[in-house]
Every structure is written in C-alpha cells, then in structure tokens.
Design a protein around this motif. Structure first.
Motif, PDB file in Angstrom:
ATOM      1  N   VAL A  52      72.267   2.153  -8.929  1.00  0.00           N
ATOM      2  CA  VAL A  52      71.353   2.961  -9.589  1.00  0.00           C
ATOM      3  C   VAL A  52      71.244   2.477 -10.918  1.00  0.00           C
ATOM      4  O   VAL A  52      70.959   2.853 -11.369  1.00  0.00           O
ATOM      5  CB  VAL A  52      71.049   4.495  -9.188  1.00  0.00           C
ATOM      6  CG1 VAL A  52      70.595   5.060 -10.307  1.00  0.00           C
ATOM      7  CG2 VAL A  52      69.871   4.510  -7.706  1.00  0.00           C
ATOM      8  N   TYR A  53      72.828   2.832 -11.564  1.00  0.00           N
ATOM      9  CA  TYR A  53      73.699   2.494 -12.133  1.00  0.00           C
ATOM     10  C   TYR A  53      73.005   1.609 -13.123  1.00  0.00           C
ATOM     11  O   TYR A  53      72.384   1.551 -14.106  1.00  0.00           O
ATOM     12  CB  TYR A  53      74.660   3.366 -12.501  1.00  0.00           C
ATOM     13  CG  TYR A  53      75.886   2.859 -13.945  1.00  0.00           C
ATOM     14  CD1 TYR A  53      75.463   3.858 -14.516  1.00  0.00           C
ATOM     15  CD2 TYR A  53      76.531   2.030 -14.214  1.00  0.00           C
ATOM     16  CE1 TYR A  53      75.810   4.244 -16.225  1.00  0.00           C
ATOM     17  CE2 TYR A  53      77.216   2.072 -15.736  1.00  0.00           C
ATOM     18  CZ  TYR A  53      76.212   2.892 -16.892  1.00  0.00           C
ATOM     19  OH  TYR A  53      77.058   3.052 -17.751  1.00  0.00           O
ATOM     20  N   GLU A  54      72.891   0.385 -11.914  1.00  0.00           N
ATOM     21  CA  GLU A  54      72.741  -1.306 -12.566  1.00  0.00           C
ATOM     22  C   GLU A  54      72.048  -1.538 -12.614  1.00  0.00           C
ATOM     23  O   GLU A  54      71.278  -2.259 -13.788  1.00  0.00           O
ATOM     24  CB  GLU A  54      73.442  -2.181 -11.520  1.00  0.00           C
ATOM     25  CG  GLU A  54      74.732  -2.640 -11.299  1.00  0.00           C
ATOM     26  CD  GLU A  54      75.604  -2.695  -9.818  1.00  0.00           C
ATOM     27  OE1 GLU A  54      74.874  -3.583  -9.411  1.00  0.00           O
ATOM     28  OE2 GLU A  54      76.458  -2.785 -10.427  1.00  0.00           O
ATOM     29  N   LEU A  55      70.528  -0.563 -12.461  1.00  0.00           N
ATOM     30  CA  LEU A  55      69.042  -0.748 -12.460  1.00  0.00           C
ATOM     31  C   LEU A  55      69.100   0.339 -13.320  1.00  0.00           C
ATOM     32  O   LEU A  55      68.311  -0.402 -14.221  1.00  0.00           O
ATOM     33  CB  LEU A  55      68.270   0.152 -11.452  1.00  0.00           C
ATOM     34  CG  LEU A  55      68.383  -0.893  -9.432  1.00  0.00           C
ATOM     35  CD1 LEU A  55      67.463   0.369  -8.977  1.00  0.00           C
ATOM     36  CD2 LEU A  55      68.063  -2.179 -10.095  1.00  0.00           C
ATOM     37  N   LEU A  56      69.732   1.358 -13.897  1.00  0.00           N
ATOM     38  CA  LEU A  56      69.182   1.792 -15.183  1.00  0.00           C
ATOM     39  C   LEU A  56      69.890   1.681 -16.791  1.00  0.00           C
ATOM     40  O   LEU A  56      69.153   0.665 -18.296  1.00  0.00           O
ATOM     41  CB  LEU A  56      70.345   3.190 -15.133  1.00  0.00           C
ATOM     42  CG  LEU A  56      69.952   4.179 -16.556  1.00  0.00           C
ATOM     43  CD1 LEU A  56      68.863   4.096 -17.012  1.00  0.00           C
ATOM     44  CD2 LEU A  56      71.604   4.992 -16.112  1.00  0.00           C
ATOM     45  N   VAL A  57      71.246   0.694 -16.174  1.00  0.00           N
ATOM     46  CA  VAL A  57      71.839  -0.309 -17.806  1.00  0.00           C
ATOM     47  C   VAL A  57      70.213  -1.737 -18.004  1.00  0.00           C
ATOM     48  O   VAL A  57      70.991  -1.675 -18.958  1.00  0.00           O
ATOM     49  CB  VAL A  57      73.074  -0.452 -17.350  1.00  0.00           C
ATOM     50  CG1 VAL A  57      73.846   0.403 -17.384  1.00  0.00           C
ATOM     51  CG2 VAL A  57      73.488  -1.022 -16.546  1.00  0.00           C
ATOM     52  N   ASN A  58      70.397  -2.217 -16.908  1.00  0.00           N
ATOM     53  CA  ASN A  58      69.079  -3.271 -16.716  1.00  0.00           C
ATOM     54  C   ASN A  58      68.144  -3.335 -16.676  1.00  0.00           C
ATOM     55  O   ASN A  58      66.924  -3.719 -16.918  1.00  0.00           O
ATOM     56  CB  ASN A  58      69.944  -4.617 -15.644  1.00  0.00           C
ATOM     57  CG  ASN A  58      71.059  -4.784 -15.308  1.00  0.00           C
ATOM     58  OD1 ASN A  58      71.669  -5.091 -16.698  1.00  0.00           O
ATOM     59  ND2 ASN A  58      72.252  -4.052 -14.631  1.00  0.00           N
ATOM     60  N   ALA A  59      67.362  -1.825 -16.812  1.00  0.00           N
ATOM     61  CA  ALA A  59      65.958  -2.280 -16.681  1.00  0.00           C
ATOM     62  C   ALA A  59      65.388  -1.597 -18.320  1.00  0.00           C
ATOM     63  O   ALA A  59      66.171  -1.471 -19.783  1.00  0.00           O
ATOM     64  CB  ALA A  59      65.560   0.230 -16.566  1.00  0.00           C
ATOM     65  N   GLU A  60      64.318  -1.980 -19.102  1.00  0.00           N
ATOM     66  CA  GLU A  60      63.455  -1.959 -20.039  1.00  0.00           C
ATOM     67  C   GLU A  60      63.608  -1.004 -20.617  1.00  0.00           C
ATOM     68  O   GLU A  60      63.518   0.137 -19.708  1.00  0.00           O
ATOM     69  CB  GLU A  60      61.723  -2.613 -19.779  1.00  0.00           C
ATOM     70  CG  GLU A  60      61.440  -3.017 -20.921  1.00  0.00           C
ATOM     71  CD  GLU A  60      59.797  -2.937 -20.869  1.00  0.00           C
ATOM     72  OE1 GLU A  60      58.740  -3.106 -21.698  1.00  0.00           O
ATOM     73  OE2 GLU A  60      59.343  -2.900 -19.384  1.00  0.00           O
ATOM     74  N   PRO A  61      64.222  -1.422 -22.070  1.00  0.00           N
ATOM     75  CA  PRO A  61      64.151   0.246 -22.290  1.00  0.00           C
ATOM     76  C   PRO A  61      62.909   0.393 -22.969  1.00  0.00           C
ATOM     77  O   PRO A  61      61.960   0.046 -23.463  1.00  0.00           O
ATOM     78  CB  PRO A  61      65.288  -0.695 -24.191  1.00  0.00           C
ATOM     79  CG  PRO A  61      65.100  -1.619 -23.654  1.00  0.00           C
ATOM     80  CD  PRO A  61      64.358  -2.260 -22.276  1.00  0.00           C
ATOM     81  N   GLY A  62      63.474   1.873 -23.113  1.00  0.00           N
ATOM     82  CA  GLY A  62      61.861   2.935 -22.879  1.00  0.00           C
ATOM     83  C   GLY A  62      61.024   2.800 -21.566  1.00  0.00           C
ATOM     84  O   GLY A  62      59.869   3.637 -21.716  1.00  0.00           O
ATOM     85  N   SER A  63      61.127   2.178 -20.877  1.00  0.00           N
ATOM     86  CA  SER A  63      60.327   1.898 -19.902  1.00  0.00           C
ATOM     87  C   SER A  63      59.939   3.627 -18.995  1.00  0.00           C
ATOM     88  O   SER A  63      61.534   3.985 -18.644  1.00  0.00           O
ATOM     89  CB  SER A  63      60.475   0.879 -18.647  1.00  0.00           C
ATOM     90  OG  SER A  63      61.768   0.891 -17.982  1.00  0.00           O
ATOM     91  N   ASP A  64      59.430   3.431 -17.631  1.00  0.00           N
ATOM     92  CA  ASP A  64      59.562   5.142 -16.895  1.00  0.00           C
ATOM     93  C   ASP A  64      60.701   4.232 -15.696  1.00  0.00           C
ATOM     94  O   ASP A  64      61.170   4.551 -15.663  1.00  0.00           O
ATOM     95  CB  ASP A  64      57.720   4.292 -16.775  1.00  0.00           C
ATOM     96  CG  ASP A  64      57.292   5.432 -17.480  1.00  0.00           C
ATOM     97  OD1 ASP A  64      57.174   5.791 -18.002  1.00  0.00           O
ATOM     98  OD2 ASP A  64      55.874   5.292 -17.304  1.00  0.00           O
ATOM     99  N   HIS A  65      60.688   2.719 -16.005  1.00  0.00           N
ATOM    100  CA  HIS A  65      61.369   2.820 -14.689  1.00  0.00           C
ATOM    101  C   HIS A  65      62.694   3.743 -14.781  1.00  0.00           C
ATOM    102  O   HIS A  65      64.184   3.651 -13.934  1.00  0.00           O
ATOM    103  CB  HIS A  65      61.604   1.456 -14.355  1.00  0.00           C
ATOM    104  CG  HIS A  65      60.314   0.807 -13.299  1.00  0.00           C
ATOM    105  ND1 HIS A  65      59.243   0.214 -13.257  1.00  0.00           N
ATOM    106  CD2 HIS A  65      60.751   0.137 -11.973  1.00  0.00           C
ATOM    107  CE1 HIS A  65      58.724   0.630 -11.985  1.00  0.00           C
ATOM    108  NE2 HIS A  65      59.408  -0.126 -11.746  1.00  0.00           N
TER     109      HIS A  65
END
Length: 263
Positions: A52-65
């Motif tokens: 989950v942490y890896e998904l967070l740091v790689n997610a589009e900045p400011g996105s709902d994801h």
C-alpha cells in the motif's frame, strides 16, 4: 488471505471505481488482520502495508487514488515510520487536511506512538466538534489499561457522552494486537450485554454491542465463552441479536485462520 492480498495489491491501482478501490483495500486489511493464520499473519500484514505504501508514493499526486492509499496505509501499517513520513508531508500532492491528519494520528495512537500530549496538540490545530470527536477516538485507541477504562466508561456508562463522540470512542476500542489490555473486556462485554439495552436504550446499546464485541483478536476461548453466554442469557432479544452477529464474525475468522494454516 495471502493470495487475496497479492491480488488486491496487483490490481487495485488500475481500478477506476473509487468505491471499489476503498472496499478492496478494506477487505485486504481484514484478510490480513482477521483471516490469516498466526503463522502467516505478520508476513501478510507486513506485505500489505509495504504494498500500500508503494502504491501511495507512486500514485498520481493529488488524485483520489492517492488519498485512498493513504487511508489504507493508516489502516494497515504496523510500523510508525511510514505514518510519520506521510504525516510530515513526504508524499507530493497529498493534501493533509484535518480528516486525514486525524486518521494518521489515530493509527499512531493505536500503535502506542501518539500519546495524550500529541493528541492534544493535534486538537489545538483542529479545535472543532469533529476534532474533539476524533481526539476522543484516538485516545481510546491507545494500548493502555487507562485508555481502555476511560473509553469503556464513555461508551457504556456515561449517558451524557455526545452521540458521535460515543461512536468514535467505541470504534477506537477494539484494536488488533492489543490482546493483553483487551483480555478483561471479553467478560465485561458479556456482562454489559445483559443490561445495556435496558439501562441505556437501544441506540446506545447498539453502538456498544457492535463496536465493543471482542472480534479483532479472535480466539477459540472467546468463541466458547460467547457461545456459553448465548445459551444461557436472559438478555433482551435485541442484545442477543447483536452478540450473535459478532459471534458469527468471530467463528468465520477462526475458520479462515484454520484453513489458511492448513494450506
């Protein structure tokens, strides 16, 4: 549970329906917390938190994801370091509004890493009704005898506790991994279930009976004690129904753990 967690981590980043994203992340956390066997649980939960942490740091900045992954990290983290990093603003684009800050503070409190002073400091930043409710929930989540006693009093014994405060405190009471401080509350819960509806009314009784049920640290001994209570109690039917529902969740968790251990 291990297979399910891997499936969620591998696919949830591509899911476009945010309701499904949040639901899948909650279910993955439940799989690790409740359904993984004792021999697999720590590894499954660690893999979920890291994923989950890896998904967070790689997610589009400011996105709902990105926000959904931040909330999932708060729910699943077993280590304080990533929570502190996120709370400190390390994730570009993630808006640390009051609600998300309280979510992170509550998780740190549950891990024993945010004390009453830090919670009070956060409340000073957000001195609103919702802030006070969140602070009460964070105080209840701490893994101490005193915190659980205060929380129990606010939920079960104090008729004057504001409704949403009661709900937040109750939601912060039963915390995974706090087995030792919660052990006395199996019997206290069943004693409370005998009379809480008659004493406090159905609404307060419902909050107490649902949220304080001893589910998150499941054991065969707890299940046996609950079954014995159900077989002998003269509690109101409404109370018995809520206990029965909790009992079914507890039995399901134990069956799942046994199946996982046998794989």
């Amino acid at each position: 549970p291990s297979v399910f967690v891997d499936l969620v981590l591998g696919a949830v980043g591509a899911e476009t329906d945010l309701t499904a994203v949040s639901a899948l992340l909650r279910q993955a956390n439940s799989a690790g917390m409740l359904f993984a066997s004792e021999s697999n649980r720590d590894e499954v939960r660690a893999r979920l938190a890291q994923g989950v942490y890896e998904l967070l740091v790689n997610a589009e900045p400011g996105s709902d994801h990105q926000l959904a992954f931040a909330r999932a990290l708060a729910a699943s983290a077993q280590d304080t370091a990533p929570l502190r990093d996120v709370l400190g603003g390390s994730v570009p684009g993630l808006v640390l509004d009051a609600d998300l800050r309280w979510t992170l503070i509550g998780s740190l409190a549950a891990l024993g890493a945010a004390d009453a002073a830090e919670i009070a400091a956060e409340l000073a930043r957000d001195d609103t009704n919702q802030g006070r409710e969140n602070a009460a929930g964070a105080l209840a989540a701490r893994p101490t005898i005193e915190a659980k006693a205060d929380a129990w009093r606010l939920v079960v014994e104090e008729a004057a506790t504001p409704n949403e405060t009661r709900r937040q405190v109750a939601a912060g009471f039963q915390i995974d991994g706090q087995t030792e401080v919660l052990a006395p509350y199996v019997e206290k819960y069943l004693q409370m279930a005998e009379t809480v509806v008659d004493k406090m009314g159905v609404w307060i009784g419902q909050i107490a009976l649902i949220h304080l049920f001893p589910l998150v640290n499941p054991s065969a001994e707890t299940l046996a004690r609950v079954d014995a209570w159900l077989a002998s109690t003269e509690a109101p039917q409404a109370a018995k129904r809520y206990v029965q529902e909790g009992r079914d969740d507890l039995a399901r968790a134990l069956r799942a753990r046994a199946a996982d251990a046998a794989r």
